[in-house]
Design an enzyme around this catalytic site. Structure first.
Site, short mmCIF file in Angstrom:
data_model
loop_
_atom_site.label_atom_id
_atom_site.label_comp_id
_atom_site.label_asym_id
_atom_site.label_seq_id
_atom_site.Cartn_x
_atom_site.Cartn_y
_atom_site.Cartn_z
N LYS A 174 -17.78 -27.10 81.51
CA LYS A 174 -17.20 -25.77 80.58
C LYS A 174 -15.80 -25.80 80.53
CE LYS A 174 -21.56 -25.38 80.55
NZ LYS A 174 -22.46 -24.50 81.39
N ARG A 201 -20.26 -41.28 97.77
CA ARG A 201 -21.20 -40.22 98.05
C ARG A 201 -20.85 -39.48 99.29
NH1 ARG A 201 -25.35 -40.19 101.07
NH2 ARG A 201 -25.42 -42.40 101.05
N ASP A 243 -20.69 -17.76 90.80
CA ASP A 243 -20.68 -18.53 89.90
C ASP A 243 -19.52 -18.14 88.93
OD1 ASP A 243 -20.77 -20.10 87.31
OD2 ASP A 243 -22.93 -20.36 87.38
N TYR A 290 -27.07 -17.74 84.80
CA TYR A 290 -26.99 -18.87 83.82
C TYR A 290 -28.70 -19.32 83.67
CZ TYR A 290 -26.52 -23.66 82.19
OH TYR A 290 -26.76 -24.87 81.70
C1 LIG Z 1 -23.27 -24.54 82.29
C2 LIG Z 1 -23.27 -23.60 83.33
C3 LIG Z 1 -24.05 -23.83 84.65
C4 LIG Z 1 -24.68 -25.16 84.88
O1 LIG Z 1 -23.89 -26.48 84.81
P1 LIG Z 1 -23.90 -28.00 84.46
O2 LIG Z 1 -22.94 -28.58 84.60
O3 LIG Z 1 -24.71 -27.81 83.23
O4 LIG Z 1 -24.77 -28.44 85.44
C5 LIG Z 1 -23.92 -22.89 85.64
N1 LIG Z 1 -23.36 -21.87 85.20
C6 LIG Z 1 -22.94 -21.38 84.15
C7 LIG Z 1 -22.32 -20.15 84.05
C8 LIG Z 1 -22.91 -22.38 83.33
O5 LIG Z 1 -22.34 -21.84 82.10
#
Ligand SMILES: *Cc1c(COP(=O)(O)O)cnc(C)c1O
Length: 377
Positions: free
Chosen positions: A193, A43, A168, A97
């Site tokens: 992803k 952690r 993001d 998102y």
């Molecule tokens: C899936 C996603 C998230 C969140 O990610 P997790 O791993 O599910 O917490 C944030 N931003 C985008 C663009 C995403 O596709």
């Protein structure tokens, strides 16, 4: 080193005990401290497997340092709560998102944080900035309509006002777009992803200058969303094929977008690589390739959306995206379900809209499956 080489070699280190060419997986959660130079603890985000992945990602995003998290949302929420406190204001893109939108709607108010949602229009973003604005948060290409925000202009807006900028970068991936190079402070990823890429791990990352990462790390240790060694290793393994996966996925997506655009069953195709896309010119300046998500709106008068999605045989109706297999989802009933209908429609997410996450299969097989579903739908 070039990106293809960084994917393989950056961060990864040889097993000193055996000479094995892969980073060993260190599963310990307890480390001897008497002669150690720092306290190693999962952690504290400083285990060798966390370090290996962060060094690879930092190389790919052209940043000094980073923090690896147990999910994309752990990365996003930790970063925002690092730089926000009671009485502060944040400007966010409205079409972030779905999970980020829900986080903003349900968490900020109770901590006394004020927020303004804006479109991807740079004047609207500029007008939303106030004296107490601490963060501008963008997402480009956005989900699911792949809108493009002028990253450089956002960095310039914030720079003169001492505002932290965060992006993001999940949809673009570090292969196609490096926002830090354009002046953005914090680069966020849902590693679940494309970085993971095989639909089998959940993780996230925040990357940036060392001074900012140190601040994030401080809060991250309190919030505790660290990533375990086994998943770190799977992520490191996946990143070695990131550039070739992304290259194939983007080429497939470009071909599929162009083909779907010719199809009479479809009203609209959204893909930044199409010259009909409103953000195409900007995307050409910001991105190497245009990503592997293609969204399209069915012509409801010709085809029933439920029958269409149930008629697919190869393309799988499933949540999430970014894996090597092609997935499809209907944002209105999945990722954006929590949004009020009028808000959803105001950002263009109708019931007929589908988001295709294009995989690495043969592009003709993917297209043939969609076309047979049109006939049966
Ligand atoms: C899936 C996603 C998230 C969140 O990610 P997790 O791993 O599910 O917490 C944030 N931003 C985008 C663009 C995403 O596709």
């Amino acid at each position: 080193m070039k990106k293809d080489t960084q994917c393989i070699h950056s961060g990864t280190f040889k097993d000193r005990a055996t000479g094995g060419v892969n980073t060993p997986v260190y599963t310990s959660s307890s480390f001897e401290y008497l002669d150690a130079t720092c306290n190693v603890y999962p952690r504290y985000f400083n285990t060798p497997n966390q370090r290996a992945v962060i060094d690879k990602l930092s190389a790919l995003e052209n940043t000094e340092d980073g923090v690896l998290f147990s999910s994309g949302m752990a990365a996003i929420s930790t970063v925002l709560f690092t730089f926000l406190k009671q009485g502060d204001h944040i400007v966010l893109q409205r079409d972030v998102y779905g999970g980020t939108y829900h986080y903003a709607m349900s968490e900020f108010e109770k901590f006394g944080i004020d927020f303004t949602f804006v479109s991807n229009d740079i004047d609207e973003i500029a007008n939303a900035i106030r004296d107490d604005t601490k963060i501008i948060y963008i997402e480009t290409p956005s989900n699911p309509l792949l809108k493009i925000t002028d990253i450089r202009a956002v960095a310039e807006l914030a720079g003169s006002k001492n505002i932290v900028t965060a992006i993001d970068n999940t949809f673009a991936t570090p292969i196609n777009q490096n926002p830090h190079t354009y002046g953005i402070d914090i680069i966020l990823h849902s590693g679940t992803k494309y970085l993971g890429g095989h639909s089998d791990i959940c993780c996230g990352a925040a990357l940036g200058r060392k001074s900012m990462i140190d601040k994030i790390m401080n809060s991250a240790i309190n919030f505790g969303g660290s990533l375990n060694a086994s998943t770190c290793y799977l992520l490191e393994r996946s990143l070695k094929t990131l550039s070739i996966r992304i290259e194939r996925q983007c080429a497939n997506a470009q071909h599929i977008a162009e083909s779907l655009q010719q199809n009479s069953m479809i009203r609209n195709v959204y893909y930044p690589g199409l010259d009909t896309h409103e953000g195409h010119e900007l995307a050409k300046k910001l991105m190497k390739a245009f990503g592997a998500v293609v969204s399209f709106e069915l012509n409801n008068s010709k085809i029933n959306t439920d029958t269409f999605i149930r008629s697919l045989k190869l393309v799988t109706p499933a949540l999430s995206l970014g894996g090597i297999e092609t997935l499809i989802c209907q944002p209105a009933t999945t990722s954006h379900e929590k949004m009020k209908e009028q808000d959803r429609l105001s950002i263009g997410i109708t019931k007929g809209l589908f988001r295709l996450s294009v995989g690495i299969e043969d592009k003709d097989d993917i297209l043939a499956d969609i076309e047979q579903a049109f006939e049966n739908g």
